[in-house]
Design a protein around this motif. Structure first.
Motif, PDB file in Angstrom:
ATOM      1  N   GLU A   1       4.340 -27.119   9.512  1.00  0.00           N
ATOM      2  CA  GLU A   1       6.142 -27.172   9.131  1.00  0.00           C
ATOM      3  C   GLU A   1       7.484 -28.898   9.092  1.00  0.00           C
ATOM      4  OE1 GLU A   1       6.864 -23.782  10.595  1.00  0.00           O
ATOM      5  OE2 GLU A   1       7.968 -25.002  12.191  1.00  0.00           O
ATOM      6  N   LEU A   2       8.156 -27.604   8.106  1.00  0.00           N
ATOM      7  CA  LEU A   2       9.242 -29.079   8.198  1.00  0.00           C
ATOM      8  C   LEU A   2      10.079 -28.160   8.126  1.00  0.00           C
ATOM      9  CD1 LEU A   2      10.764 -31.932   7.501  1.00  0.00           C
ATOM     10  CD2 LEU A   2      10.581 -31.158   5.216  1.00  0.00           C
ATOM     11  N   GLU A   3      11.271 -28.617   9.121  1.00  0.00           N
ATOM     12  CA  GLU A   3      12.745 -27.906   8.766  1.00  0.00           C
ATOM     13  C   GLU A   3      13.949 -28.583   9.118  1.00  0.00           C
ATOM     14  OE1 GLU A   3      14.609 -23.943  11.163  1.00  0.00           O
ATOM     15  OE2 GLU A   3      14.712 -26.097  12.327  1.00  0.00           O
ATOM     16  N   ILE A   4      14.931 -29.100   7.801  1.00  0.00           N
ATOM     17  CA  ILE A   4      15.653 -29.542   7.584  1.00  0.00           C
ATOM     18  C   ILE A   4      17.802 -28.627   7.996  1.00  0.00           C
ATOM     19  CG2 ILE A   4      17.460 -31.871   6.635  1.00  0.00           C
ATOM     20  CD1 ILE A   4      14.441 -32.090   5.137  1.00  0.00           C
ATOM     21  N   TRP A   5      17.829 -29.188   9.247  1.00  0.00           N
ATOM     22  CA  TRP A   5      18.865 -28.792   9.532  1.00  0.00           C
ATOM     23  C   TRP A   5      20.103 -29.323   9.722  1.00  0.00           C
ATOM     24  CZ3 TRP A   5      20.092 -27.941  15.745  1.00  0.00           C
ATOM     25  CH2 TRP A   5      21.336 -26.472  15.508  1.00  0.00           C
ATOM     26  N   GLY A   6      21.382 -28.877   8.532  1.00  0.00           N
ATOM     27  CA  GLY A   6      21.787 -29.369   7.803  1.00  0.00           C
ATOM     28  C   GLY A   6      23.469 -29.027   7.742  1.00  0.00           C
ATOM     29  N   SER A   7      24.765 -29.037   7.868  1.00  0.00           N
ATOM     30  CA  SER A   7      26.284 -28.981   8.284  1.00  0.00           C
ATOM     31  C   SER A   7      26.247 -27.664   7.138  1.00  0.00           C
ATOM     32  CB  SER A   7      27.361 -29.553   8.522  1.00  0.00           C
ATOM     33  OG  SER A   7      26.503 -30.039   6.616  1.00  0.00           O
ATOM     34  N   LYS A   8      25.717 -26.792   6.162  1.00  0.00           N
ATOM     35  CA  LYS A   8      25.817 -25.863   5.445  1.00  0.00           C
ATOM     36  C   LYS A   8      24.629 -24.552   5.418  1.00  0.00           C
ATOM     37  CE  LYS A   8      29.641 -27.853   3.161  1.00  0.00           C
ATOM     38  NZ  LYS A   8      29.942 -28.242   1.594  1.00  0.00           N
ATOM     39  N   GLY A   9      23.564 -25.371   5.926  1.00  0.00           N
ATOM     40  CA  GLY A   9      22.636 -24.855   6.112  1.00  0.00           C
ATOM     41  C   GLY A   9      21.409 -25.384   6.281  1.00  0.00           C
ATOM     42  N   ARG A  10      20.253 -24.557   6.062  1.00  0.00           N
ATOM     43  CA  ARG A  10      18.367 -25.563   6.055  1.00  0.00           C
ATOM     44  C   ARG A  10      17.500 -25.402   5.531  1.00  0.00           C
ATOM     45  NH1 ARG A  10      15.672 -22.592  10.027  1.00  0.00           N
ATOM     46  NH2 ARG A  10      16.033 -20.353   9.952  1.00  0.00           N
ATOM     47  N   ILE A  11      16.813 -26.851   5.562  1.00  0.00           N
ATOM     48  CA  ILE A  11      15.569 -26.053   4.592  1.00  0.00           C
ATOM     49  C   ILE A  11      14.349 -25.688   5.384  1.00  0.00           C
ATOM     50  CG2 ILE A  11      13.554 -26.891   2.676  1.00  0.00           C
ATOM     51  CD1 ILE A  11      16.869 -29.441   2.010  1.00  0.00           C
ATOM     52  N   TYR A  12      13.515 -25.312   4.504  1.00  0.00           N
ATOM     53  CA  TYR A  12      12.288 -24.767   5.219  1.00  0.00           C
ATOM     54  C   TYR A  12      10.710 -25.054   4.437  1.00  0.00           C
ATOM     55  CZ  TYR A  12       9.002 -22.692   8.345  1.00  0.00           C
ATOM     56  OH  TYR A  12       7.737 -22.253   8.900  1.00  0.00           O
ATOM     57  N   ALA A  13       9.952 -25.819   5.166  1.00  0.00           N
ATOM     58  CA  ALA A  13       9.364 -25.418   3.611  1.00  0.00           C
ATOM     59  C   ALA A  13       7.568 -25.019   5.289  1.00  0.00           C
ATOM     60  CB  ALA A  13       8.081 -27.429   3.411  1.00  0.00           C
ATOM     61  N   PRO A  14       6.938 -24.043   4.691  1.00  0.00           N
ATOM     62  CA  PRO A  14       5.995 -24.518   5.325  1.00  0.00           C
ATOM     63  C   PRO A  14       4.658 -24.310   5.420  1.00  0.00           C
ATOM     64  CG  PRO A  14       6.424 -21.762   4.130  1.00  0.00           C
ATOM     65  CD  PRO A  14       7.489 -22.535   3.717  1.00  0.00           C
ATOM     66  N   ARG A  15       4.709 -24.696   4.272  1.00  0.00           N
ATOM     67  CA  ARG A  15       2.769 -25.522   4.318  1.00  0.00           C
ATOM     68  C   ARG A  15       3.027 -27.210   3.480  1.00  0.00           C
ATOM     69  NH1 ARG A  15      -1.923 -23.702   3.315  1.00  0.00           N
ATOM     70  NH2 ARG A  15      -3.621 -25.027   3.977  1.00  0.00           N
ATOM     71  N   ILE A  16       3.860 -28.063   4.626  1.00  0.00           N
ATOM     72  CA  ILE A  16       4.373 -29.305   3.854  1.00  0.00           C
ATOM     73  C   ILE A  16       3.237 -30.727   3.575  1.00  0.00           C
ATOM     74  CG2 ILE A  16       4.558 -30.388   6.236  1.00  0.00           C
ATOM     75  CD1 ILE A  16       6.938 -30.699   2.369  1.00  0.00           C
ATOM     76  N   PHE A  17       2.273 -30.099   4.709  1.00  0.00           N
ATOM     77  CA  PHE A  17       1.145 -31.274   4.460  1.00  0.00           C
ATOM     78  C   PHE A  17       0.243 -31.156   3.654  1.00  0.00           C
ATOM     79  CE2 PHE A  17       4.121 -31.748   8.179  1.00  0.00           C
ATOM     80  CZ  PHE A  17       4.214 -33.335   8.047  1.00  0.00           C
ATOM     81  N   THR A  18      -1.126 -29.679   4.116  1.00  0.00           N
ATOM     82  CA  THR A  18      -1.573 -29.527   3.230  1.00  0.00           C
ATOM     83  C   THR A  18      -2.048 -28.771   2.282  1.00  0.00           C
ATOM     84  OG1 THR A  18      -1.980 -27.674   4.873  1.00  0.00           O
ATOM     85  CG2 THR A  18      -2.821 -30.381   5.390  1.00  0.00           C
ATOM     86  N   ALA A  19      -1.279 -28.879   1.003  1.00  0.00           N
ATOM     87  CA  ALA A  19      -1.079 -27.594   0.249  1.00  0.00           C
ATOM     88  C   ALA A  19      -2.342 -27.488  -0.670  1.00  0.00           C
ATOM     89  CB  ALA A  19       0.695 -27.474  -0.220  1.00  0.00           C
TER      90      ALA A  19
END
Length: 715
Positions: A260-278
């Motif tokens: 997984e990947l999570e990018i935390w920002g000042s107004k929200g966040r992005i989350y990808a639960p199958r980022i490497f092996t889709a």
């Protein structure tokens, strides 16, 4: 359109399941076939089993896999890697275990092939640079197959960041790990380039640098090892860019599954639960989490095909090719930096055990070349040409008038006593290795023990004269740790009382006093050429002396007392150095100055880190001495430092680092001597023996190794 023909080295699962389905979709490549390693190639491509049945089984298994490739994807089966590389293909895909990447990628480049390597590109930065240099010189493309970079998820995430959907990036978190796959998997084999950092760790590191940019650097890292596999099985790291944005990455191959990947920002966040092996048929999801959650579904993205197409564009476009070189080197550098950080930190990664000593060795090819002519001459001992050549070279290097070589340093000492006709008592020091005193006793003489100096641990010359009696025939001082005895005072005492002097110079190879080589003092000096010494012949020893009359005497003594085949005028022993050992000496002598310099760099680092530490006493360099950096002793004062010598040694051993209580016990405390003769008290030597610890020191000891050792001591 002309398609480039691509082959595959080895019928691997990833090639069958992921790479070839994508390659078949490519407009730019066509599949040529898969190579099965020949037996001699397999020895380079796996653990190289000596079991013939096992080799046949492995070959049969590989051929069966190759038949599956043929059945599903057509193409050809090539009989050996070299056959494929020498064919008309234009590109090669290498999905072998990481430790084999450099070998076969180098061969492929030398054959003029473009190379797509499975990650990691190589197992170390140095090899990566070598391959990139070859590729650039030949104008060939190389590509590291971090396929996830070419999934549409990445483009979507980039767009969300560009559109400022989460405001300013505050932190990135990426993780990739999976459950234990069994001991037979190459990932758990250090020799094949296993370990979580090289296998799954590269994914979150690569991903983080995509968003942090080119200024991303490793700040902290930890690797945790499993001794049963001798590889790291999980780890973590923190990266930071020039703007102060950080990424926290974690990875492991004995973990529950996480990708997984999570990018935390000042107004929200992005989350990808199958980022490497889709997989290509998976509808991947990118989640934007603000006041409300939005889900972006991404279907039909084949990341392997994207990686293959990028490889083609690198072949066609020199600008992209140069960018690829830089990206590959950057990724390799990040992994290399993690290794450096964990070695400096000292505690969390203990893959590498550090011995107290490690023999220097010449290049393998050089030694084989040196001994090759023995197979023709069959001259293996009895003062052969190697023995004679080594004597000549050592006389030159040690600036000695004469030298005699022996099977080991101990026999050299015994025969020195014999050749000089000594009897009665010999004054020596108990702060030495057993050999010194044992040589005296075995020759039927009595050792008389003199105390040592506080500062350099050599014999205290101010106490020698009081020990001289009418039975004294010689003094046997010891140059300790490369520290030289007070040779002038000893020479004056020997002259005054008509005594012989034999120096135990086992630690002093190459040392000079002002401009005079240490082997020129006394009547004789004994050098040990044991494998642990600065210079070695594996086993061996030598005596240097000024008076040439001793040469024939020593030659007879080491050859059973014989003169020619039929005359035995004296009692002797077998103490000959073999040609095999002399050949090792000839090779090592060619590199001796370089090896001593490397030892010096390690010792300098010790001094930088340990000097001035309360409760530690280092042995100061002697004035007017050219050193050889043979040992690094440290005295520990528990009252001031908080730990005694034994506790520090145990702590280091717990961390797979071996230090040595050297010398301990004193030779005048040996059980063997109780009741044989008077054992003089030596209080200074006793105190030092109970508190001194010699830390690891050898030519291959790196500055990072020293940092790790000192970190543990000072923690």
């Amino acid at each position: 359109m002309h398609k480039l023909r691509m082959g595959i080295l080895g019928p691997s699962a990833i090639a069958f399941n992921r790479f070839l389905p994508a390659l078949k979709k490519s407009e730019h490549f066509e599949y040529a076939g898969v190579a099965v390693a020949k037996p001699h190639e397999r020895n380079q491509s796996d653990n190289g089993s000596d079991n013939d049945h096992e080799r046949k089984t492995m070959l049969k298994r590989s051929m069966a896999k190759a038949e599956d490739f043929l059945s599903k994807y057509q193409g050809a089966i090539f009989d050996g890697y070299e056959e494929l590389l020498s064919s008309s293909i234009e590109a090669i895909y290498i999905p072998l275990p990481p430790a084999l990447h450099y070998l076969w990628a180098k061969k492929a480049l030398e054959y003029g092939k473009h190379v797509l390597l499975e990650k990691p590109f190589t197992t170390n930065l140095a090899d990566t640079k070598k391959l990139l240099k070859i590729a650039e010189q030949k104008g060939l493309a190389v590509h590291e197959n971090y396929a996830f970079c070419y999934h549409e998820q990445i483009n979507k995430i980039r767009q969300l960041i560009k559109d400022r959907e989460i405001g300013e990036i505050r932190q990135i978190r990426a993780a990739f790990g999976f459950p234990y796959r069994g001991a037979a998997d190459f990932r758990y084999d250090r020799e094949l380039g296993g370990g979580s950092l090289l296998d799954c760790g590269g994914y979150p590191i690569k991903l983080s640098t995509l968003f942090l940019g080119k200024t991303a650097q490793i700040m902290t890292a930890a690797l945790h090892s499993a001794k049963e596999h001798n590889v790291d099985v999980f780890g973590s790291a923190t990266l930071e860019n020039a703007d102060g944005i950080t990424a926290q990455v974690s990875f492991g191959m004995d973990n529950s599954y996480k990708c997984e990947l999570e990018i935390w920002g000042s107004k929200g966040r992005i989350y990808a639960p199958r980022i490497f092996t889709a997989p290509a048929d998976l509808t991947a999801a990118v989640l934007l989490k603000k006041q409300e959650e939005r889900v972006y579904e991404i279907a039909g993205s084949d990341q392997f095909l994207g990686s293959i197409e990028h490889f083609y564009h690198c072949i066609a476009d020199n600008t992209l090719r140069q960018e690829s070189y830089a990206e590959i080197e950057s990724q390799s550098r990040q992994i290399d930096d993690i290794l450096k950080v964990t070695n400096k930190a000292g505690g969390t990664m203990n893959l590498k055990s550090i011995p107290v000593v490690r023999p220097s060795m010449p290049p393998y090819e050089e030694y084989i070349s040196e001994i090759k002519d023995m197979w023709n001459s069959r001259w293996l001992t009895h003062s052969g040409p190697k023995h004679q050549a080594l004597e000549e070279k050592l006389c030159e290097y040690l600036e000695a008038d004469n030298i005699s070589l022996f099977a080991n340093g101990h026999l050299a000492l015994e025969l020195a006593i014999n050749a000089l006709g000594l009897s009665g008592e010999i004054i020596t020091t108990p702060f030495t290795f057993a050999s010194t005193t044992q040589a005296i006793v075995r020759q039927g003489l009595t050792p008389v023990f003199c105390d040592i100096n506080e500062d350099d641990y050599t014999i205290d010359v101010s106490k020698i004269e009081a020990l001289i009696t009418e039975k004294t025939s010689a003094i046997m001082p010891v140059h300790v740790y490369g520290n030289v005895c007070d040779v002038d005072t000893i020479a004056a005492l020997a002259k005054k009382y008509n005594l012989k002097v034999i120096y135990d110079a086992a630690h002093a190879f190459g040392v000079k006093v002002k401009d005079r080589a240490v082997g020129n003092f006394g009547d004789m000096s004994m050098f040990s050429f044991h494998a642990t010494k600065v210079f070695h012949t594996v086993e061996g020893g030598g005596l240097t002396f000024s008076n040439s009359k001793y040469s024939p005497v020593l030659a007879r003594l080491r050859q059973f007392g014989m003169v020619g085949p039929e005359s035995v005028p004296i009692v002797g022993t077998n103490a000959k150095m073999t040609e095999i050992h002399a050949a090792m000496g000839l090779c090592n002598l060619r590199h001796i100055n370089e090896e001593i310099a490397k030892r010096g760099r390690a010792m300098q680092r010790y001094r930088e880190l340990l000097s001035g530490v309360k409760g530690l006493r280092l042995c100061d360099p002697q004035k007017d001495i050219t050193p050889n950096y043979s040992y690094f002793p440290v005295m520990f004062n528990k009252k001031e430092f908080g730990m005694n010598r034994d506790e520090v040694a145990a702590l280091l051993e717990k961390n797979d680092i071996l230090a040595r209580k050297y010398f301990y016990p004193l030779t005048n405390d040996f059980e063997a001597y109780k009741g044989m003769f008077e054992l003089q008290k030596t209080p200074v030597a006793t105190r030092i023996a109970e508190n001194v610890l010699t830390l690891p020191l050898y030519a291959d000891l790196t500055v990072e190794d020293v940092d790790r050792i000192c970190r543990i001591i000072l923690q």
